[in-house]
Design a protein around this motif. Structure first.
Motif, PDB file in Angstrom:
ATOM      1  N   ASP A  42      -5.719   3.999   2.483  1.00  0.00           N
ATOM      2  CA  ASP A  42      -5.121   2.749   2.008  1.00  0.00           C
ATOM      3  C   ASP A  42      -3.742   2.534   2.611  1.00  0.00           C
ATOM      4  N   LEU A  43      -2.960   3.615   2.684  1.00  0.00           N
ATOM      5  CA  LEU A  43      -1.620   3.500   3.260  1.00  0.00           C
ATOM      6  C   LEU A  43      -1.717   3.165   4.751  1.00  0.00           C
ATOM      7  N   GLN A  46      -2.310  -0.291   5.267  1.00  0.00           N
ATOM      8  CA  GLN A  46      -1.085  -1.069   5.087  1.00  0.00           C
ATOM      9  C   GLN A  46      -0.221  -1.012   6.342  1.00  0.00           C
ATOM     10  N   PHE A  47      -0.383   0.068   7.128  1.00  0.00           N
ATOM     11  CA  PHE A  47       0.336   0.179   8.401  1.00  0.00           C
ATOM     12  C   PHE A  47      -0.317  -0.703   9.463  1.00  0.00           C
TER      13      PHE A  47
ATOM     14  N   THR B 351       1.847   9.077  -1.758  1.00  0.00           N
ATOM     15  CA  THR B 351       1.112   8.175  -0.868  1.00  0.00           C
ATOM     16  C   THR B 351       0.677   6.920  -1.614  1.00  0.00           C
ATOM     17  N   SER B 354       3.690   4.751  -2.424  1.00  0.00           N
ATOM     18  CA  SER B 354       4.139   4.046  -1.218  1.00  0.00           C
ATOM     19  C   SER B 354       3.223   2.866  -0.911  1.00  0.00           C
ATOM     20  N   THR B 355       1.939   3.120  -0.994  1.00  0.00           N
ATOM     21  CA  THR B 355       0.958   2.075  -0.716  1.00  0.00           C
ATOM     22  C   THR B 355       1.121   0.918  -1.693  1.00  0.00           C
ATOM     23  N   ARG B 358       4.039  -1.208  -0.839  1.00  0.00           N
ATOM     24  CA  ARG B 358       3.733  -2.006   0.343  1.00  0.00           C
ATOM     25  C   ARG B 358       2.807  -3.176  -0.017  1.00  0.00           C
ATOM     26  N   MET B 359       1.842  -2.909  -0.912  1.00  0.00           N
ATOM     27  CA  MET B 359       0.913  -3.966  -1.302  1.00  0.00           C
ATOM     28  C   MET B 359       1.636  -5.069  -2.075  1.00  0.00           C
ATOM     29  N   GLN B 366      -0.705  -7.984  -2.897  1.00  0.00           N
ATOM     30  CA  GLN B 366      -2.097  -7.557  -3.116  1.00  0.00           C
ATOM     31  C   GLN B 366      -2.164  -6.886  -4.488  1.00  0.00           C
ATOM     32  N   THR B 373      -3.798   1.537  -6.834  1.00  0.00           N
ATOM     33  CA  THR B 373      -2.982   2.679  -6.390  1.00  0.00           C
ATOM     34  C   THR B 373      -2.067   3.178  -7.510  1.00  0.00           C
ATOM     35  N   ARG B 376      -4.147   5.363  -9.672  1.00  0.00           N
ATOM     36  CA  ARG B 376      -4.330   6.684  -9.057  1.00  0.00           C
ATOM     37  C   ARG B 376      -3.058   7.528  -9.205  1.00  0.00           C
TER      38      ARG B 376
END
Lengths: 143, 576
Positions: A42-43, A46-47, B351, B354-355, B358-359, B366, B373, B376
């Motif tokens: 998923d990360l 995003q990259f 992780t 971070s995701t 970013r979302m 998103q 995330t 999780r």
């Protein structure tokens, strides 16, 4: 998070989602830990990268992704074939995939050896998204 | 005998004198009363010499037990020079012979410078006591009355001598008795002294009390142990100096002693000394049966074991620390896998977080992906929290606790902690856990240490194995006798059967990097759970280590039951 490394490949990360999967570079993740397989792709997406996850080295080797993989995020300790085992196997097969090892064992000697044997980087879990991004950048665009 | 006519008045006078003499002779025994034979003889000879105007009188006394006869001689003062007594005796013996029984009753013989008439009178019917010799120069000796007097005198002497002899015999017996009594008394005194000396000089305390516990006597060691003088002790009972917590068990044991339920008992307890300090003693107490004069009493042999207890406690502490070191050491070797265990969920958390960020930063955000995330992240956070809880339990040096333990759960926890290490060593772990396993009572963390140890040992035993699967089986099952058994079976190098006994010794190791305390500590833990730990060789390659513990071990309920590391060192303070 906004200050991304000034690498050309990622200058417009937010717009990467609009790219088709075909256009994106494939990064494969090989790790026996479920949470890593679950979170890392998923990360990576995003990259602006394409991502596939495999639970073992063997599973990766028999998949159709070996040739497409531009960068491999590879766990060190795994049941059965280990990360370094896979690294040697790929060398043997002349599959020059840049490898970034990811390991939960903070062992500097192992890290040193892995890098000497050709790995781009060896990241100790847990690592930040920027650290990962820098490593992938070096893997995809070696200087 | 010759009888000469005499004038009547002279005759009467003579007879009167004779009667007087007879009375004198009859009075002799009264005089002799208590005298010795020689005193009797001396008196007799003096009396006869004077009474009968004898020139010579002699008595030969036979000794009752066959020693040489005693010869006592009297010679009249009026007589002229006479040969010395021994010459007279020799002359008599010469003319009469040695055997007095054969001597004639009357003879004339040469004695000194003239002839004498000699009368021989046997003492006793057969002359068994001896013989009296009476001699006078007078030719008419002995006249009729004189013969009578001599006979009476001989009879009286015989009675006196027999009495004296009897008396001397009695005296001898009495003396012998006295001597034996004295000897026995001395022996008793020596024995008493000896026992007293044992009592006084014993290296351990000896104390006597009445049935209520009141001190009757104590030896110096005991007095010194308590710091009380004997006088002070006699005002106390042993219950006064015994620490409160031992009183009840002590009273019970004494009660059983008095009821005859036991011959003696041993008790380890604490005394409070006069100065207030405490000492540990081990007492052997017995009931001493009474005699006619002495009522029943209690005797205790008391040994000061304070120093030994101190050493034991220090030893136990050292062992406990050793167990902790071993625990940390064995886990130290697992640091990598522990780091792995912590870092793995941490990695997922970071992780995912971070995701998530970013979302949320995209336009539009998103939201659905971010929610996923975040979910999780929380899940992995919880997972990590569990890991940390398990680690804290294993690392903590807390006192052992007693609880109901599900051995299967304990096994699964240990597997979770060591699976990475095992996988790294390419060990295939196959759990075979019984579904219906009863709970056991014990210390979960300690049992987990044992399991962890066995898994590590099994894994290490297979580190050089390349020609076969490195398979490790961990099995739980019901064991006979209401016990639960756990077995860890490897396919490793096994062990030397001759060293099987030493496997569990501390510091015995077959590993280059081992301290050799793992199995030793494991066994002491299992024994503290009243169980058994043993090793067997497989039919094929490798070995199996098993322990079997009872479901509800007796004594574990007691708080101090598993405090000491070494099961054999567990001695309850009030134990008999």
């Amino acid at each position: 998070m906004d200050a991304l490394p000034g690498s050309g490949a990622f200058c417009a990360v937010e717009s990467c989602q609009e790219r088709s999967a075909i256009d994106r570079l494939l990064v494969s993740v090989v790790d026996d830990d479920g949470s890593v397989r679950e979170s890392l792709p998923d990360l990576l997406k995003q990259f602006g990268l394409a991502a596939r996850a495999f639970s073992s080295a063997e599973e990766f080797l028999v998949s159709d992704c070996v040739d497409q993989t531009r960068c491999l995020l590879l766990d060190v300790a795994m049941p059965g074939m280990t990360g370094p085992d896979l690294q040697r196997e790929l060398i043997r097969r002349r599959q020059a995939i840049p490898i970034i090892f990811i390991t939960a064992d903070r062992d500097m000697i192992v890290r040193q050896r892995l890098i000497e044997q050709g790995a781009v980087e060896c990241l100790f879990k847990p690592f930040s998204d920027t650290t990962l991004l820098e490593a992938i950048d070096s893997a995809l665009y070696p200087k | 005998m010759e009888v000469r006519p005499e004038p009547a008045s002279a005759e009467i006078k003579h007879l009167q004198r004779c009667i007087n003499d007879l009375v004198s002779l009859l009075a002799l025994p009264a005089i002799w009363s208590g005298s010795s034979p020689s005193q009797i003889v001396h008196t007799l000879l003096d009396t006869l010499t004077r009474m009968l105007r004898l020139d010579l009188a002699s008595v030969r006394l036979k000794h009752p037990v066959g020693e040489a006869p005693v010869e006592i001689v009297r010679v009249a003062q009026l007589r002229g020079p006479m040969p010395p007594e021994h010459e007279i005796c020799e002359a008599l013996s010469h003319s009469l012979g040695d055997h007095s029984r054969k001597w004639p009753p009357l003879l004339r013989s040469l004695l000194g410078d003239g002839d004498v008439s000699i009368v021989l009178l046997p003492l006793g019917l057969q002359g068994e006591l001896g013989v009296i010799v009476a001699a006078a120069e007078r030719e008419d000796f002995p006249r009729q009355t004189e013969a009578l007097l001599l006979n009476v005198a001989a009879n009286q002497a015989c009675i006196g001598l027999q009495e004296a002899r009897l008396r001397s015999q009695q005296k001898r017996i009495a003396d012998q008795l006295d001597q034996r009594v004295a000897q026995r008394t001395a022996e008793l005194a020596a024995a008493e002294e000896r026992w007293r000396s044992v009592f006084e000089n014993s290296a351990i305390g000896v104390v006597l009390t009445d049935l209520n516990g009141r001190f009757l006597a104590a030896n110096p060691v005991y007095e010194k142990m308590l710091g009380y003088s004997e006088k002070e002790l006699q005002k106390l009972s042993f219950l006064d100096v015994t620490l409160e917590e031992y009183l009840e068990s002590n009273r019970t044991l004494v009660g059983e002693l008095l009821e005859g339920k036991r011959q003696q008992f041993q008790i380890e307890k604490q005394y409070r000394r006069k100065n207030g300090s405490l000492i540990w003693v081990r007492n052997n107490v017995s009931l001493v049966p009474g005699t006619e004069r002495v009522p029943r009493f209690l005797m205790a042999l008391s040994e000061d074991i304070t120093e030994r207890r101190r050493v034991e406690e220090a030893l136990n502490k050292a062992r406990s620390e050793l167990a902790h070191v071993s625990r940390v050491t064995s886990l130290g070797a697992l640091t990598a896998s522990i780091a792995h265990e912590v870092n793995q969920p941490l990695s997922g958390i970071i992780t995912n977080a971070s995701t998530c960020l970013r979302m949320l930063a995209t336009d539009p955000p998103q939201v659905e992906g971010a929610r996923e995330t975040a979910r999780r992240t929380i899940r992995d956070g919880n997972r990590m929290s569990e890991v940390i809880t398990r680690l804290r339990a294993l690392f903590s040096k807390k006192e052992p606790t007693t609880e109901s333990v599900n051995l299967n759960d304990a096994v699964l926890d240990v597997i979770a902690l060591s699976i990475v290490e095992l996988q790294k060593n390419r060990v295939m772990l196959r759990p075979e856990l019984a579904d219906d396993l009863p709970l056991v009572t014990g210390d979960r963390v300690q049992l987990q240490q044992v399991i962890l140890n066995l898994l590590r040992n099994g894994s290490d035993a297979m580190s050089t194995v390349e020609d076969r699967p490195r398979q490790l089986v961990i099995r739980t099952e019901r064991d006979e006798g209401d016990r639960v058994r756990l077995t860890v079976q490897d396919a490793g190098v096994g062990f030397d059967p001759q060293a099987a006994d030493r496997l569990f010794d501390a510091f015995y190791t077959t590993k280059g990097d081992g301290m050799g305390i793992g199995l030793s500590v494991s066994r002491s833990i299992v024994e503290r759970h009243h169980g058994r730990l043993w090793a067997t060789l497989n039919d094929g390659p490798g070995a199996a280590f098993s322990f079997s513990i009872p479901r509800t071990p007796q004594g574990l309920a007691r708080a101090d039951g598993i405090r000491n590391i070494d099961a054999s060192a567990v001695t309850g303070p009030g134990a008999a």
